[in-house]
Design a protein around this motif. Structure first.
Motif, PDB file in Angstrom:
ATOM      1  N   ALA A 191       0.827  -1.210   0.000  1.00  0.00           N
ATOM      2  CA  ALA A 191       0.000   0.000   0.000  1.00  0.00           C
ATOM      3  C   ALA A 191       0.861   1.260   0.000  1.00  0.00           C
ATOM      4  N   GLY A 192       2.068   1.171   0.550  1.00  0.00           N
ATOM      5  CA  GLY A 192       2.955   2.328   0.585  1.00  0.00           C
ATOM      6  C   GLY A 192       3.490   2.728  -0.776  1.00  0.00           C
ATOM      7  N   ALA A 193       3.308   1.860  -1.765  1.00  0.00           N
ATOM      8  CA  ALA A 193       3.804   2.157  -3.116  1.00  0.00           C
ATOM      9  C   ALA A 193       2.760   2.860  -3.981  1.00  0.00           C
ATOM     10  N   TRP A 194       1.581   3.126  -3.423  1.00  0.00           N
ATOM     11  CA  TRP A 194       0.463   3.643  -4.222  1.00  0.00           C
ATOM     12  C   TRP A 194       0.832   4.895  -5.012  1.00  0.00           C
ATOM     13  N   ASP A 195       1.329   5.907  -4.333  1.00  0.00           N
ATOM     14  CA  ASP A 195       1.618   7.184  -5.003  1.00  0.00           C
ATOM     15  C   ASP A 195       2.694   7.020  -6.075  1.00  0.00           C
ATOM     16  N   GLU A 196       3.686   6.202  -5.797  1.00  0.00           N
ATOM     17  CA  GLU A 196       4.741   5.947  -6.781  1.00  0.00           C
ATOM     18  C   GLU A 196       4.166   5.304  -8.039  1.00  0.00           C
ATOM     19  N   VAL A 197       3.265   4.349  -7.853  1.00  0.00           N
ATOM     20  CA  VAL A 197       2.662   3.678  -9.002  1.00  0.00           C
ATOM     21  C   VAL A 197       1.774   4.648  -9.782  1.00  0.00           C
ATOM     22  N   VAL A 198       1.013   5.474  -9.082  1.00  0.00           N
ATOM     23  CA  VAL A 198       0.177   6.473  -9.758  1.00  0.00           C
ATOM     24  C   VAL A 198       1.039   7.373 -10.644  1.00  0.00           C
ATOM     25  N   GLY A 199       2.174   7.818 -10.107  1.00  0.00           N
ATOM     26  CA  GLY A 199       3.074   8.675 -10.869  1.00  0.00           C
ATOM     27  C   GLY A 199       3.667   7.968 -12.072  1.00  0.00           C
ATOM     28  N   ASP A 200       4.057   6.713 -11.877  1.00  0.00           N
ATOM     29  CA  ASP A 200       4.622   5.939 -12.985  1.00  0.00           C
ATOM     30  C   ASP A 200       3.595   5.723 -14.084  1.00  0.00           C
ATOM     31  N   LEU A 201       2.371   5.418 -13.692  1.00  0.00           N
ATOM     32  CA  LEU A 201       1.313   5.226 -14.679  1.00  0.00           C
ATOM     33  C   LEU A 201       1.051   6.504 -15.462  1.00  0.00           C
ATOM     34  N   LYS A 202       1.031   7.627 -14.760  1.00  0.00           N
ATOM     35  CA  LYS A 202       0.788   8.915 -15.434  1.00  0.00           C
ATOM     36  C   LYS A 202       1.847   9.182 -16.492  1.00  0.00           C
ATOM     37  N   GLU A 203       3.102   8.876 -16.160  1.00  0.00           N
ATOM     38  CA  GLU A 203       4.189   9.066 -17.124  1.00  0.00           C
ATOM     39  C   GLU A 203       4.005   8.200 -18.365  1.00  0.00           C
ATOM     40  N   LYS A 204       3.311   7.082 -18.205  1.00  0.00           N
ATOM     41  CA  LYS A 204       3.112   6.153 -19.319  1.00  0.00           C
ATOM     42  C   LYS A 204       1.741   6.321 -19.974  1.00  0.00           C
ATOM     43  N   GLY A 205       1.069   7.410 -19.645  1.00  0.00           N
ATOM     44  CA  GLY A 205      -0.188   7.725 -20.310  1.00  0.00           C
ATOM     45  C   GLY A 205      -1.430   7.139 -19.689  1.00  0.00           C
ATOM     46  N   VAL A 206      -1.331   6.650 -18.457  1.00  0.00           N
ATOM     47  CA  VAL A 206      -2.471   6.042 -17.773  1.00  0.00           C
ATOM     48  C   VAL A 206      -2.858   6.905 -16.581  1.00  0.00           C
ATOM     49  N   ARG A 207      -4.141   7.213 -16.460  1.00  0.00           N
ATOM     50  CA  ARG A 207      -4.608   7.992 -15.311  1.00  0.00           C
ATOM     51  C   ARG A 207      -5.390   7.115 -14.353  1.00  0.00           C
ATOM     52  N   VAL A 208      -5.186   7.350 -13.069  1.00  0.00           N
ATOM     53  CA  VAL A 208      -5.989   6.702 -12.033  1.00  0.00           C
ATOM     54  C   VAL A 208      -7.156   7.638 -11.729  1.00  0.00           C
ATOM     55  N   VAL A 209      -8.370   7.133 -11.902  1.00  0.00           N
ATOM     56  CA  VAL A 209      -9.570   7.957 -11.764  1.00  0.00           C
ATOM     57  C   VAL A 209     -10.495   7.353 -10.718  1.00  0.00           C
ATOM     58  N   SER A 210     -11.526   8.103 -10.366  1.00  0.00           N
ATOM     59  CA  SER A 210     -12.499   7.651  -9.373  1.00  0.00           C
ATOM     60  C   SER A 210     -13.700   7.006 -10.052  1.00  0.00           C
ATOM     61  N   VAL A 211     -14.273   6.030  -9.371  1.00  0.00           N
ATOM     62  CA  VAL A 211     -15.504   5.422  -9.859  1.00  0.00           C
ATOM     63  C   VAL A 211     -16.621   6.451  -9.966  1.00  0.00           C
ATOM     64  N   HIS A 212     -16.484   7.564  -9.230  1.00  0.00           N
ATOM     65  CA  HIS A 212     -17.493   8.624  -9.259  1.00  0.00           C
ATOM     66  C   HIS A 212     -17.147   9.735 -10.244  1.00  0.00           C
TER      67      HIS A 212
END
Length: 223
Positions: A191-212
């Motif tokens: 769980a501590g890697a969450w923000d790092e993964v979000v940043g890595d995904l953004k760099e690769k063109g993937v956004r983390v979004v909300s179900v809402h």
């Protein structure tokens, strides 16, 4: 003019018994908390809803038990392919073909899933992504399924955020699909890697979004 065509697919990654508490051999912390979100998404009018499964032989190379003297979560092994080699972490035995641990979680709305794609079937290849192994020596057929369906956008949920969800989303974007991870629909091994993964995904063109959020709301609108 921007491409406004929108035909989304939902990819539910590896929501299998072995990845879930209380009895999973490789249980992701709080994994069961994602089920209501995924079941909600399964009620939406996605033209294509796909679940993936780890589907390993009993002696898969990712298992520490296959490599005497190693320990799960700590040790690694080298995967060698015609393209080159890569290191991968070793895990407890999990999702062995035909075992209860490899089954999709019964609380998942399985009846709403259109197709199941099995991955990780080759003994000597580790495959986090539901598309390919890192060197594209093994192709699950998922890309072809999406292309035949005319899919433009991929929404990814499932287990685990920092491994198979991440790799699947990265490959989806690399193959030309607009790609989103629905944050409430995934949990991480770390769980501590969450923000790092979000940043890595953004760099690769993937956004983390909300179900809402507006991205998921667009599925209901259909355009």
């Amino acid at each position: 003019m921007a491409n406004t065509h929108f035909k989304p697919a939902l990819i539910i990654v590896d929501v299998q018994a072995d990845f879930c508490p209380p009895n999973g051999t490789l249980a992701v912390p709080n994994a069961l908390a994602i089920i209501p979100t995924i079941n909600h998404l399964l009620t939406l009018p996605f033209p294509l809803k796909i679940a993936t499964k780890d589907w390993h032989p009993h002696n898969h190379t990712s298992f520490a038990s296959t490599h005497p003297g190693t320990s799960p979560f700590v040790s690694t092994t080298t995967i060698t392919t015609p393209v080159g080699s890569y290191e991968t972490k070793l895990w407890p035995d999990h999702c062995i073909q035909g075992t209860p641990g490899a089954a999709l979680l019964p609380s998942l709305s399985i009846a709403n899933i259109d197709q199941v794609v099995e991955k990780g079937q080759r003994q000597d290849i580790e495959m986090y992504s539901a598309f390919f192994d890192p060197h594209k020596c093994v192709d699950s057929g998922l890309k072809d399924v999406l292309e035949r369906g005319g899919v433009t956008d991929v929404f990814v949920v499932g287990l685990a955020f920092d491994y198979c969800v991440r790799a699947t989303a990265v490959d989806a974007a690399a193959e030309g699909f607009r790609t989103w991870v629905v944050g409430e629909g995934t949990k991480a091994v770390d769980a501590g890697a969450w923000d790092e993964v979000v940043g890595d995904l953004k760099e690769k063109g993937v956004r983390v979004v909300s179900v809402h959020g507006e991205e998921v709301a667009r599925v209901g609108v259909g355009k």
